[in-house]
Scaffold this motif. Structure first.
Motif, PDB file in Angstrom:
ATOM      1  N   GLU A 314       0.827  -1.216   0.000  1.00  0.00           N
ATOM      2  CA  GLU A 314       0.000   0.000   0.000  1.00  0.00           C
ATOM      3  C   GLU A 314       0.858   1.262   0.000  1.00  0.00           C
ATOM      4  OE1 GLU A 314      -2.513  -0.366   3.355  1.00  0.00           O
ATOM      5  OE2 GLU A 314      -3.844  -1.872   2.441  1.00  0.00           O
ATOM      6  N   ARG A 315       1.914   1.245   0.802  1.00  0.00           N
ATOM      7  CA  ARG A 315       2.813   2.413   0.826  1.00  0.00           C
ATOM      8  C   ARG A 315       3.516   2.582  -0.517  1.00  0.00           C
ATOM      9  NH1 ARG A 315       3.900   7.142   3.713  1.00  0.00           N
ATOM     10  NH2 ARG A 315       5.912   7.848   2.960  1.00  0.00           N
ATOM     11  N   LYS A 316       3.917   1.480  -1.127  1.00  0.00           N
ATOM     12  CA  LYS A 316       4.559   1.556  -2.446  1.00  0.00           C
ATOM     13  C   LYS A 316       3.609   2.112  -3.494  1.00  0.00           C
ATOM     14  CE  LYS A 316       7.683   0.574  -5.612  1.00  0.00           C
ATOM     15  NZ  LYS A 316       8.896   1.394  -5.769  1.00  0.00           N
ATOM     16  N   ALA A 317       2.366   1.662  -3.477  1.00  0.00           N
ATOM     17  CA  ALA A 317       1.381   2.175  -4.423  1.00  0.00           C
ATOM     18  C   ALA A 317       1.132   3.667  -4.207  1.00  0.00           C
ATOM     19  CB  ALA A 317       0.081   1.395  -4.294  1.00  0.00           C
ATOM     20  N   LEU A 318       1.049   4.081  -2.949  1.00  0.00           N
ATOM     21  CA  LEU A 318       0.853   5.498  -2.659  1.00  0.00           C
ATOM     22  C   LEU A 318       2.034   6.340  -3.149  1.00  0.00           C
ATOM     23  CD1 LEU A 318      -0.800   7.716  -1.222  1.00  0.00           C
ATOM     24  CD2 LEU A 318       0.423   7.135   0.886  1.00  0.00           C
ATOM     25  N   ILE A 322       2.060   9.235  -6.119  1.00  0.00           N
ATOM     26  CA  ILE A 322       2.550  10.606  -5.898  1.00  0.00           C
ATOM     27  C   ILE A 322       3.620  10.959  -6.931  1.00  0.00           C
ATOM     28  CG2 ILE A 322       3.821  12.056  -4.276  1.00  0.00           C
ATOM     29  CD1 ILE A 322       2.395  10.522  -2.021  1.00  0.00           C
ATOM     30  N   ARG A 323       4.519  10.012  -7.213  1.00  0.00           N
ATOM     31  CA  ARG A 323       5.544  10.263  -8.228  1.00  0.00           C
ATOM     32  C   ARG A 323       4.915  10.482  -9.599  1.00  0.00           C
ATOM     33  NH1 ARG A 323       8.124   5.609  -5.764  1.00  0.00           N
ATOM     34  NH2 ARG A 323       9.707   6.284  -4.248  1.00  0.00           N
ATOM     35  N   ARG A 324       3.865   9.698  -9.883  1.00  0.00           N
ATOM     36  CA  ARG A 324       3.195   9.833 -11.174  1.00  0.00           C
ATOM     37  C   ARG A 324       2.558  11.217 -11.330  1.00  0.00           C
ATOM     38  NH1 ARG A 324       0.020   5.753 -10.418  1.00  0.00           N
ATOM     39  NH2 ARG A 324       1.621   4.145 -10.549  1.00  0.00           N
ATOM     40  N   LYS A 330       5.083  17.966 -14.135  1.00  0.00           N
ATOM     41  CA  LYS A 330       6.270  18.441 -14.850  1.00  0.00           C
ATOM     42  C   LYS A 330       6.057  18.416 -16.353  1.00  0.00           C
ATOM     43  CE  LYS A 330       9.766  17.244 -11.410  1.00  0.00           C
ATOM     44  NZ  LYS A 330      10.948  16.400 -11.115  1.00  0.00           N
ATOM     45  N   GLN A 331       5.425  17.323 -16.826  1.00  0.00           N
ATOM     46  CA  GLN A 331       5.171  17.229 -18.264  1.00  0.00           C
ATOM     47  C   GLN A 331       4.226  18.311 -18.737  1.00  0.00           C
ATOM     48  OE1 GLN A 331       3.823  13.259 -18.973  1.00  0.00           O
ATOM     49  NE2 GLN A 331       5.850  12.333 -18.707  1.00  0.00           N
ATOM     50  N   THR A 332       3.177  18.562 -17.952  1.00  0.00           N
ATOM     51  CA  THR A 332       2.246  19.624 -18.348  1.00  0.00           C
ATOM     52  C   THR A 332       2.938  20.988 -18.351  1.00  0.00           C
ATOM     53  OG1 THR A 332       1.529  19.735 -16.029  1.00  0.00           O
ATOM     54  CG2 THR A 332       0.205  18.409 -17.541  1.00  0.00           C
ATOM     55  N   SER A 333       3.820  21.196 -17.379  1.00  0.00           N
ATOM     56  CA  SER A 333       4.539  22.476 -17.353  1.00  0.00           C
ATOM     57  C   SER A 333       5.458  22.605 -18.551  1.00  0.00           C
ATOM     58  CB  SER A 333       5.326  22.608 -16.055  1.00  0.00           C
ATOM     59  OG  SER A 333       6.305  21.593 -15.961  1.00  0.00           O
ATOM     60  N   THR A 334       6.176  21.507 -18.911  1.00  0.00           N
ATOM     61  CA  THR A 334       7.063  21.566 -20.079  1.00  0.00           C
ATOM     62  C   THR A 334       6.262  21.720 -21.370  1.00  0.00           C
ATOM     63  OG1 THR A 334       7.067  19.140 -20.078  1.00  0.00           O
ATOM     64  CG2 THR A 334       8.907  20.265 -18.992  1.00  0.00           C
TER      65      THR A 334
END
Length: 599
Positions: A314-318, A322-324, A330-334
């Motif tokens: 569960e912690r790994k999925a969370l 968050i990283r995603r 970042k992609q939207t900003s670029t």
């Protein structure tokens, strides 16, 4: 506020301020002695040392407050009891708890202020303290050449003076120069006398040498058989050497961002962020260990899967989610930046197209592109016809050869399939078994398998030990951040715990001044300090929970405070011998009664 509250609070604030200053000075002296050899004697100004001492005073104040509260409350109620003022207060119908109320309210406000100081002021002061202390420790000592001793404080030079005359005069000077990274005493200067004077705001030092000789020798590089190296000797009447002291003897301040990872400069919110990041790293490491361990043991895990626990998943999925989200942002900003740039390019192209000179340039570029394309097409057509005619014959031969090879392969595969479809049912003969055993024994398959198994087990053991140390380091950092978080509360609550011990103890002792109260307060503070260190050590090593380890000293001292409050309300004489004599007599009488009943 009533007159009683003013009397008790007024008799407390004076000793509190005095004891706080004294205790802070003592703790400051103890802490400064640790760095005494490293910070003094470096020619710094008074204001640098004053700034460092001011930072130390503020950073030490959370430790000085509990001892100051303990000593001042003990002195206050000791004075009240010694002058029978506390007896008069009780005889007028006012209880001891009512007499403790004004100082208790003051200590509660003081504890809250100590918490705010620990959370907001002390971290910033610690940041500046670490930065300034590091810069002072890295600074070279002040330029002070002593007679008869080689001085190597200036980089690249070693200077010896046999005698100093006045403030700037020197006599019988020897200088070894190691400038340029040369090793050995190959460049030496001797002078009868000289003068060393600073100039340009003491950023440079000029050494004037009189009536001396300079010796220089090249280094021998090959061996004994080569020609002697060059040796130069130069005599002079006056020679001047200028030393740059700006980078060597000046205090260079380090950026405060270099200390941003230290937990002692963080407030509670920043510590929580640090705990979350450490927990993420720890969880990822444990999850990776589960994933890699499944592939390490293929024999045992081919029929089952070694899955991590549910909380790790569960912690790994969370964390992955968050990283995603961060990557998408970042992609939207670029992408937005690229859209802005493309729109700007379009706008500039439209503006240029409207200009008459730009239209001519665009048309010329189009004509050149069309002409180049047409010429390339013509050349490709002509070359394509010739190449097609030349390669048609070769292609036919290659196709015939490939067909023959395919036919042979299909025949072989059909034979193999027929052999495989008919498995062997007869057992191995003795001859075949001997051949197999001889292959195993002669070629050393058993020995090779044992050595491979040993090397694999050693590598697995090393990998597991490395991963275990990494996980242990993460857990230790996590516990230390937790200790720093809970210390913000315990150091503030310690003021109230020391008040519960000091005030009723002063009412019991009934002696003020700096005699018995100082002795008793030092004893209890030493006990508090030892218990605090013990609890924090247990928490750091993982023996106890960090919450219990940080509150261990207060949990041990609170029963003493409540016991002293109970005894002070009963006017117990704990520090008088008659009390213990009467207690011993009562114990003896009790034993006599029990014996008589038994008989």
């Amino acid at each position: 506020m009533k007159k009683l509250d003013k009397l008790i609070l007024g008799s407390f604030i004076g000793p509190f301020l005095l004891t706080f200053i004294v205790v802070d000075f003592i703790l400051l002296t103890v802490n400064m002695l640790k760095y005494f050899d490293e910070i003094f004697g470096k020619g710094l100004s008074f204001w640098i040392y004053a700034e460092l001492i001011g930072y130390f005073v503020i950073s030490i104040s959370p430790m000085a407050l509990p001892l100051a509260v303990l000593l001042s409350s003990l002195m206050t109620f000791g004075n009240l009891g010694e002058h029978f003022e506390l007896t008069a207060i009780k005889s007028s119908g006012i209880s001891l708890l009512r007499a403790l109320r004004p100082i208790g309210v003051f200590v509660i406000i003081l504890s809250f202020a100590a918490y705010l100081s620990n959370n907001y002021l002390v971290p910033k002061v610690n940041l500046k303290t670490f930065s300034l202390l590091y810069d002072i420790r890295m600074k070279s000592p002040a330029l002070e050449i002593k007679a008869g001793v080689f001085y190597a404080g200036i980089p690249g030079y070693s200077i010896k003076v046999n005698e100093k005359i006045g403030e700037h005069g020197l006599k019988d000077i020897i200088i070894y120069s190691h400038a340029g990274g040369s090793s050995g005493n190959l460049n030496m200067t001797l002078a009868d006398s000289g003068r060393m004077e600073p100039f340009f705001n003491e950023n440079y030092m000029k050494l004037s040498l009189f009536h001396g000789t300079n010796y220089s020798e090249e280094r021998q590089t090959r061996g004994i058989k080569e020609k002697p190296v060059e040796f130069n000797r130069t005599s002079f009447d006056t020679n001047e050497i200028v030393f740059d002291l700006n980078n060597t003897f000046k205090l260079n301040r380090t950026a405060e961002e270099a200390w941003s990872t230290n937990r002692s400069i963080k407030n509670i919110s920043e510590i929580k962020l640090g705990l979350d990041s450490i927990n993420t790293l720890l969880n990822d490491k444990i999850y990776q260990n589960y994933q890699s361990t499944e592939s390490i043991y293929p024999f045992f895990t081919r029929d089952r899967k070694l899955s991590p626990p549910v909380d790790i998943k569960e912690r790994k999925a969370l964390d992955d989610s968050i990283r995603r989200v961060k990557l998408e942002r970042k992609q939207t900003s670029t992408d937005s930046l690229e859209n802005i740039r493309s729109q700007a390019k379009k706008d500039t192209s439209v503006v240029l197209a409207d200009h008459p000179e730009s239209r001519l340039l665009i048309n010329a570029a189009k004509d050149s592109a069309i002409s180049s394309l047409s010429s390339s097409q013509k050349s490709s057509k002509s070359t394509g016809r010739d190449s097609l005619i030349a390669t048609s014959a070769g292609k036919k031969q290659i196709d015939n050869k490939s067909k023959k090879e395919d036919d042979q392969d299909t025949v072989k595969n059909a034979k193999l399939k027929t052999v495989l479809k008919q498995p062997r049912t007869t057992p191995l003969t003795d001859k075949e078994r001997k051949q197999i055993d001889s292959l195993v024994e002669n070629r050393g398959y058993t020995r090779q398998s044992v050595t491979i198994a040993l090397s694999n087990s050693r590598s697995l053991k090393n990998n597991f030990s490395i991963r275990k140390t990494e996980i242990d380091n993460y857990k230790r950092d996590y516990r230390r951040f937790q200790i720093a978080w809970y210390q913000k509360y315990t150091q503030a609550f310690a003021c109230f715990a020391m008040f519960l011990i000091g005030a009723p103890l002063g009412a019991i002792i009934k002696k003020g001044g700096l005699g018995m109260p100082v002795l008793v307060s030092i004893i209890f503070f030493i006990i508090y300090y030892m218990l605090t260190i013990t609890g924090e050590k247990w928490a750091k090593e993982g023996i106890a929970d960090p919450l219990f380890g940080t509150w261990f000293s207060i949990l041990c001292l609170l029963p003493f405070g409540l016991f002293f409050v109970k005894q002070a309300r009963k006017d117990a004489r704990l520090f008088e011998p008659d009390f213990y004599l009467s207690l011993w007599k009562s114990v003896q009488d009790r034993f006599k009664v029990l014996r008589s009943k038994a008989n």
